[in-house]
Design a protein around this motif. Sequence first.
Motif, PDB file in Angstrom:
ATOM      1  N   THR A 114       0.803  -1.217   0.000  1.00 58.63           N
ATOM      2  CA  THR A 114       0.000   0.000   0.000  1.00 58.63           C
ATOM      3  C   THR A 114       0.839   1.271   0.000  1.00 58.63           C
ATOM      4  O   THR A 114       0.521   2.235  -0.690  1.00 58.63           O
ATOM      5  N   TRP A 115       1.923   1.275   0.768  1.00 62.29           N
ATOM      6  CA  TRP A 115       2.711   2.499   0.933  1.00 62.29           C
ATOM      7  C   TRP A 115       3.959   2.508   0.073  1.00 62.29           C
ATOM      8  O   TRP A 115       4.742   3.449   0.131  1.00 62.29           O
ATOM      9  N   GLN A 116       4.164   1.451  -0.717  1.00 62.66           N
ATOM     10  CA  GLN A 116       5.410   1.352  -1.470  1.00 62.66           C
ATOM     11  C   GLN A 116       5.335   2.033  -2.835  1.00 62.66           C
ATOM     12  O   GLN A 116       4.316   1.973  -3.524  1.00 62.66           O
ATOM     13  N   GLY A 117       6.440   2.656  -3.213  1.00 60.57           N
ATOM     14  CA  GLY A 117       6.608   3.202  -4.543  1.00 60.57           C
ATOM     15  C   GLY A 117       8.013   2.873  -5.030  1.00 60.57           C
ATOM     16  O   GLY A 117       8.900   2.526  -4.236  1.00 60.57           O
ATOM     17  N   ILE A 118       8.204   2.973  -6.346  1.00 56.52           N
ATOM     18  CA  ILE A 118       9.522   2.722  -6.944  1.00 56.52           C
ATOM     19  C   ILE A 118      10.178   4.076  -7.172  1.00 56.52           C
ATOM     20  O   ILE A 118       9.618   4.947  -7.854  1.00 56.52           O
ATOM     21  N   LEU A 119      11.336   4.256  -6.569  1.00 57.75           N
ATOM     22  CA  LEU A 119      11.984   5.573  -6.556  1.00 57.75           C
ATOM     23  C   LEU A 119      13.320   5.545  -7.280  1.00 57.75           C
ATOM     24  O   LEU A 119      14.217   4.770  -6.904  1.00 57.75           O
ATOM     25  N   LEU A 120      13.453   6.375  -8.312  1.00 57.40           N
ATOM     26  CA  LEU A 120      14.757   6.598  -8.930  1.00 57.40           C
ATOM     27  C   LEU A 120      15.559   7.470  -7.964  1.00 57.40           C
ATOM     28  O   LEU A 120      15.059   8.488  -7.494  1.00 57.40           O
ATOM     29  N   THR A 121      16.796   7.060  -7.671  1.00 59.48           N
ATOM     30  CA  THR A 121      17.616   7.818  -6.728  1.00 59.48           C
ATOM     31  C   THR A 121      18.713   8.551  -7.495  1.00 59.48           C
ATOM     32  O   THR A 121      19.613   7.929  -8.050  1.00 59.48           O
ATOM     33  N   GLU A 122      18.602   9.848  -7.552  1.00 63.75           N
ATOM     34  CA  GLU A 122      19.622  10.680  -8.226  1.00 63.75           C
ATOM     35  C   GLU A 122      20.514  11.308  -7.160  1.00 63.75           C
ATOM     36  O   GLU A 122      20.025  11.922  -6.214  1.00 63.75           O
ATOM     37  N   TYR A 123      21.846  11.128  -7.340  1.00 62.91           N
ATOM     38  CA  TYR A 123      22.792  11.707  -6.379  1.00 62.91           C
ATOM     39  C   TYR A 123      23.786  12.663  -7.023  1.00 62.91           C
ATOM     40  O   TYR A 123      24.624  13.229  -6.324  1.00 62.91           O
ATOM     41  N   ASP A 124      23.735  12.795  -8.364  1.00 62.33           N
ATOM     42  CA  ASP A 124      24.693  13.686  -9.031  1.00 62.33           C
ATOM     43  C   ASP A 124      24.052  14.331 -10.261  1.00 62.33           C
ATOM     44  O   ASP A 124      24.635  14.372 -11.340  1.00 62.33           O
ATOM     45  N   GLY A 125      22.843  14.828 -10.073  1.00 61.97           N
ATOM     46  CA  GLY A 125      22.139  15.479 -11.165  1.00 61.97           C
ATOM     47  C   GLY A 125      22.467  16.955 -11.224  1.00 61.97           C
ATOM     48  O   GLY A 125      23.340  17.422 -10.497  1.00 61.97           O
ATOM     49  N   PRO A 126      21.731  17.707 -12.050  1.00 59.23           N
ATOM     50  CA  PRO A 126      20.694  17.195 -12.944  1.00 59.23           C
ATOM     51  C   PRO A 126      21.283  16.467 -14.155  1.00 59.23           C
ATOM     52  O   PRO A 126      22.292  16.906 -14.700  1.00 59.23           O
ATOM     53  N   ARG A 127      20.641  15.348 -14.512  1.00 63.00           N
ATOM     54  CA  ARG A 127      21.093  14.561 -15.666  1.00 63.00           C
ATOM     55  C   ARG A 127      19.890  13.894 -16.322  1.00 63.00           C
ATOM     56  O   ARG A 127      18.797  13.868 -15.772  1.00 63.00           O
ATOM     57  N   ASN A 128      20.171  13.304 -17.487  1.00 61.27           N
ATOM     58  CA  ASN A 128      19.174  12.528 -18.216  1.00 61.27           C
ATOM     59  C   ASN A 128      19.487  11.051 -17.958  1.00 61.27           C
ATOM     60  O   ASN A 128      20.480  10.540 -18.454  1.00 61.27           O
ATOM     61  N   ARG A 129      18.659  10.384 -17.162  1.00 60.54           N
ATOM     62  CA  ARG A 129      18.972   9.013 -16.708  1.00 60.54           C
ATOM     63  C   ARG A 129      18.152   7.975 -17.464  1.00 60.54           C
ATOM     64  O   ARG A 129      17.005   8.207 -17.814  1.00 60.54           O
ATOM     65  N   ARG A 130      18.763   6.814 -17.667  1.00 66.20           N
ATOM     66  CA  ARG A 130      18.082   5.684 -18.310  1.00 66.20           C
ATOM     67  C   ARG A 130      17.517   4.748 -17.260  1.00 66.20           C
ATOM     68  O   ARG A 130      18.165   4.491 -16.241  1.00 66.20           O
ATOM     69  N   VAL A 131      16.331   4.238 -17.526  1.00 63.87           N
ATOM     70  CA  VAL A 131      15.727   3.210 -16.683  1.00 63.87           C
ATOM     71  C   VAL A 131      15.451   2.009 -17.568  1.00 63.87           C
ATOM     72  O   VAL A 131      14.717   2.113 -18.552  1.00 63.87           O
ATOM     73  N   TYR A 132      16.074   0.871 -17.288  1.00 65.15           N
ATOM     74  CA  TYR A 132      15.859  -0.370 -18.046  1.00 65.15           C
ATOM     75  C   TYR A 132      14.871  -1.250 -17.299  1.00 65.15           C
ATOM     76  O   TYR A 132      14.929  -1.351 -16.059  1.00 65.15           O
ATOM     77  N   ILE A 133      13.994  -1.878 -18.042  1.00 61.02           N
ATOM     78  CA  ILE A 133      12.985  -2.760 -17.458  1.00 61.02           C
ATOM     79  C   ILE A 133      13.021  -4.097 -18.185  1.00 61.02           C
ATOM     80  O   ILE A 133      13.033  -4.132 -19.419  1.00 61.02           O
ATOM     81  N   GLN A 134      13.051  -5.175 -17.425  1.00 60.77           N
ATOM     82  CA  GLN A 134      12.870  -6.496 -18.028  1.00 60.77           C
ATOM     83  C   GLN A 134      11.697  -7.168 -17.325  1.00 60.77           C
ATOM     84  O   GLN A 134      11.671  -7.252 -16.098  1.00 60.77           O
ATOM     85  N   ILE A 135      10.737  -7.592 -18.123  1.00 59.38           N
ATOM     86  CA  ILE A 135       9.568  -8.273 -17.579  1.00 59.38           C
ATOM     87  C   ILE A 135       9.635  -9.729 -18.018  1.00 59.38           C
ATOM     88  O   ILE A 135       9.753 -10.017 -19.211  1.00 59.38           O
TER      89      ILE A 135
END
Length: 138
Positions: A114-135
């Motif tokens: 219920t309270w969970q979300g998926i969070l991208l963690t940026e520590y050295d932005g601002p940048r254009n980041r890639r997110v890869y997904i495999q299902i």
Amino acid sequence: MIIFDEFRVKTPERQVLIDVTHEIDQRVRAYNVKEGVCRVYIPHTTAGITINENADPSVIKDISNYLSKLIPKGGGLGYSFKHGEGNSDAHIKCSLTGHSIDVLIHENRLMLGTWQGILLTEYDGPRNRRVYIQIQGE
Ligand code: ZN
């Protein structure tokens, strides 16, 4: 079946946790995978991915602020960083919070709590980041 997908996230600040749950959930639904696993992988060394609370925005702020207290940009604990780019704090924070997550898929839904979300963690932005997904599933 195994499906690969990706998207990009423009991060607005040096350090920020961004909720990407919707982007991932809509892909799982679109591919119509009933049962399986969704793996999210970030191919960067100063940005990653984690699961935590996205209901109360104070939690995200607490995680981010506390990591910065623990690992200051210029170093601490009597140790000076050797890496010349000046972003060693970002590398360390990134290793602590991780580069990949797995979420179960059941009845075409991500089985997040219920309270969970998926969070991208940026520590050295601002940048254009890639997110890869495999299902993986059927
Ligand atoms: Zn670096």
